[in-house]
Design an enzyme around this catalytic site. Structure first.
Site, mmCIF file in Angstrom:
data_model
loop_
_atom_site.group_PDB
_atom_site.id
_atom_site.type_symbol
_atom_site.label_atom_id
_atom_site.label_comp_id
_atom_site.label_asym_id
_atom_site.label_seq_id
_atom_site.Cartn_x
_atom_site.Cartn_y
_atom_site.Cartn_z
ATOM 1 N N GLY A 12 0.784 -1.232 0.000
ATOM 2 C CA GLY A 12 0.000 0.000 0.000
ATOM 3 C C GLY A 12 0.815 1.280 0.000
ATOM 4 C CB SER A 13 4.282 2.195 -0.915
ATOM 5 O OG SER A 13 4.420 1.802 -2.253
ATOM 6 C CG ASN A 14 1.578 3.230 -5.813
ATOM 7 O OD1 ASN A 14 1.923 4.267 -6.365
ATOM 8 N ND2 ASN A 14 2.179 2.065 -6.035
ATOM 9 C CG MET A 90 -1.073 -7.988 -6.796
ATOM 10 S SD MET A 90 -0.316 -7.280 -8.291
ATOM 11 C CE MET A 90 1.095 -6.441 -7.590
ATOM 12 C CB ILE A 92 -7.465 -10.455 -14.069
ATOM 13 C CG1 ILE A 92 -5.954 -10.505 -14.326
ATOM 14 C CG2 ILE A 92 -8.236 -10.169 -15.349
ATOM 15 C CD1 ILE A 92 -5.521 -11.633 -15.231
ATOM 16 C CG ASN A 107 -3.597 -1.009 -12.747
ATOM 17 O OD1 ASN A 107 -3.468 -1.212 -11.530
ATOM 18 N ND2 ASN A 107 -2.901 -1.677 -13.644
ATOM 19 C CG HIS A 109 2.008 -2.306 -15.433
ATOM 20 N ND1 HIS A 109 1.691 -3.546 -14.918
ATOM 21 C CD2 HIS A 109 3.050 -2.492 -16.271
ATOM 22 C CE1 HIS A 109 2.510 -4.454 -15.438
ATOM 23 N NE2 HIS A 109 3.347 -3.843 -16.265
HETATM 24 C C1 GAR Z 1 3.458 -1.286 -7.358
HETATM 25 O O1 GAR Z 1 4.764 -1.324 -7.866
HETATM 26 C C2 GAR Z 1 2.454 -1.362 -8.495
HETATM 27 O O2 GAR Z 1 2.857 -0.681 -9.636
HETATM 28 C C3 GAR Z 1 2.434 -2.843 -8.738
HETATM 29 O O3 GAR Z 1 2.443 -3.412 -7.451
HETATM 30 C C4 GAR Z 1 3.139 -2.560 -6.567
HETATM 31 C C5 GAR Z 1 2.261 -2.271 -5.374
HETATM 32 O O4 GAR Z 1 2.965 -1.578 -4.394
HETATM 33 N N1 GAR Z 1 1.251 -3.234 -9.474
HETATM 34 C C6 GAR Z 1 1.243 -4.210 -10.361
HETATM 35 O O5 GAR Z 1 2.221 -4.890 -10.612
HETATM 36 C C7 GAR Z 1 -0.089 -4.440 -11.042
HETATM 37 N N2 GAR Z 1 0.051 -5.350 -12.132
HETATM 38 P P1 GAR Z 1 2.185 -0.881 -3.190
HETATM 39 O O6 GAR Z 1 1.224 -1.912 -2.605
HETATM 40 O O7 GAR Z 1 3.282 -0.541 -2.216
HETATM 41 O O8 GAR Z 1 1.468 0.322 -3.719
#
Ligand code: GAR
Length: 210
Positions: A12-14, A90, A92, A107, A109
């Protein structure tokens, strides 16, 4: 304020970067609910630390992807969500979620789409020997990582990079461009023209990402 729902599966850093942007007044949105398909995702803790309502909807409790999506749509609708933000989610998604929020699902990526879609995008870039990679915020359509691109950011791939070091470099850019893309939507500056995303001129103090 734009009511958003954030879908997560992991750290969940995003999500954190979105929360921080809202709290710092750079993003005119309100996170109404954070939904995780993983019950112990750290993202849930991050939301709770900021008193944001959370919900766990485990995909394992559903027979089909469609039934799982129906449960998510119910939760989003009951929170009057206007934009669905997938942040490290994660799964689809199916037409059930797409049809409920047409053109209203984003989203992020960790690659420069259309290169390296799917899982382990950073490892794919290292293994391929790409000299640059980055991240892409895009609208979600019925393909995998294939919808209209809103913002991309580029980073170099260094000779001694591993999946981990490249992921960290990309993640820093993710945290910068995702809140920005959501703000474009929140401020009504995004227009779709032939599946191309056009960003209207505006007060754009962060425009260097484009
Ligand atoms: C992020 O790097 C995001 O781009 C990727 O998962 C990570 C989640 O990090 N997403 C994918 O690969 C989707 N196909 P987070 O949980 O720290 O935000």
């Amino acid at each position: 304020k734009l009511p958003i729902g954030v879908l997560v599966s992991g750290s969940g850093s995003n999500l954190q970067s979105i929360i921080d942007s809202i709290e710092q007044g750079r993003l005119d949105a309100e996170i109404k609910v954070v939904i995780s398909n993983i019950h112990d995702a750290f993202a849930l803790k991050r939301a709770q630390n900021h008193s944001i309502p959370t919900l766990v909807i485990s995909h394992e409790n559903f027979e089909t992807r469609e039934a799982f999506d129906e449960a998510i749509v119910r939760a989003l609708k009951s929170n009057r969500i206007e934009l669905v933000v997938m942040a490290g989610f994660m799964r689809i998604i199916t037409h059930v979620l797409l049809d409920a929020y047409p053109g209203k699902i984003m989203n992020i990526h960790p690659a420069l789409l259309p290169s390296f879609p799917g899982m382990h995008a950073q490892r794919q870039a290292v293994d391929y020997g790409a000299k640059f990679s980055g991240c892409t915020v895009h609208f979600v359509d019925s393909g995998v990582d294939s919808g209209p691109i809103i913002i991309q950011a580029v980073v170099p791939v260094l000779d001694d990079d591993t999946e981990e070091t490249l992921s960290a470099r990309i993640l820093k850019e993710e945290h910068r461009i995702y809140p920005q893309a959501i703000q474009y939507f929140a401020s009504g500056r995004i227009r779709l023209n032939n599946r191309r995303v056009m960003i209207a001129e505006g007060q754009c103090e962060m425009s260097t990402a484009l």
